[in-house]
Design a protein around this motif. Sequence first.
Motif, PDB file in Angstrom:
ATOM      1  N   ASN A   1       0.883  -1.147   0.000  1.00 43.53           N
ATOM      2  CA  ASN A   1       0.000   0.000   0.000  1.00 43.53           C
ATOM      3  C   ASN A   1       0.933   1.212   0.000  1.00 43.53           C
ATOM      4  O   ASN A   1       1.935   1.214   0.734  1.00 43.53           O
ATOM      5  CB  ASN A   1      -0.906   0.023   1.235  1.00 43.53           C
TER       6      ASN A   1
ATOM      7  N   ASP B   1      -5.689  -2.451  -0.142  1.00 44.46           N
ATOM      8  CA  ASP B   1      -6.271  -1.250   0.452  1.00 44.46           C
ATOM      9  C   ASP B   1      -6.445  -1.394   1.960  1.00 44.46           C
ATOM     10  O   ASP B   1      -6.584  -2.500   2.487  1.00 44.46           O
ATOM     11  CB  ASP B   1      -7.644  -0.956  -0.171  1.00 44.46           C
TER      12      ASP B   1
ATOM     13  N   ALA C   1      -6.122   6.429  -6.185  1.00 44.02           N
ATOM     14  CA  ALA C   1      -7.069   6.075  -5.131  1.00 44.02           C
ATOM     15  C   ALA C   1      -7.965   7.258  -4.788  1.00 44.02           C
ATOM     16  O   ALA C   1      -9.166   7.107  -4.560  1.00 44.02           O
ATOM     17  CB  ALA C   1      -6.321   5.594  -3.891  1.00 44.02           C
TER      18      ALA C   1
END
Length: 231
Positions: A10, A35, A226
Amino acid sequence: MNVTLTFYTNPNSRGRIVRWMLEEIGQPYETVVIDYQKASAFDEWGGAALERPVSGDPNDERVRFFTQVNPMGKVPAIVHDGHAVAESGAIIAYLAETFPQAGLAPTPEERADYYRWMFFAAGPIEQAVTNHRAKFVPAPEQEFFFGYGSYKRTLDELERAVQAHPFIAGDRFTAADIYIGSHIGWGLGLQTLPPRQAFLDYIGKLVNRDAFKRGVAKDEELIAQAAARAA
């Protein structure tokens, strides 16, 4: 060329350490982003829990991560030629030895300092800084059974280490600088390490490396993607 190296990460994690190392070795790799849970993103620690996939599809790389690669549910991790490696320091050392052509593994003369400070970062620095951030301060009579003794003693030793040579293991850049430098850079950014001049001077020698800049750019791109999905 077939990609035999998969990187689970991440961009807001210690995965940035391994990203830098992957860019340094120059081998092709696939990135799988895991995530964080949406609820954990708002806690005071910035989100520590990863989102486990609902699907049970064994072909889903995220499912594979939680079931086979690192069931602890912590990033980063890699799979190389079918072998899983977790823990940032272990990944760094593994990649340095597996791809010697990158010139990041220690020479015989560098080996003592290389391994000493790699394990110092993985042990005392990690413990001291995370406990300090959590506002846990061992009482003086407790220090003997904590691996780092005290936060101040750990910082003083780290300062001595980065001042001893131009780089952590000697006169040249090695994989150990990626690991120790990442800890220092992360700590300065989060203000869990004080801005001692020795730390600033040391990290200043590292952040101009092309591989470091490429790694940062790739992680920033993932963060932007994102954010766009969430908008």
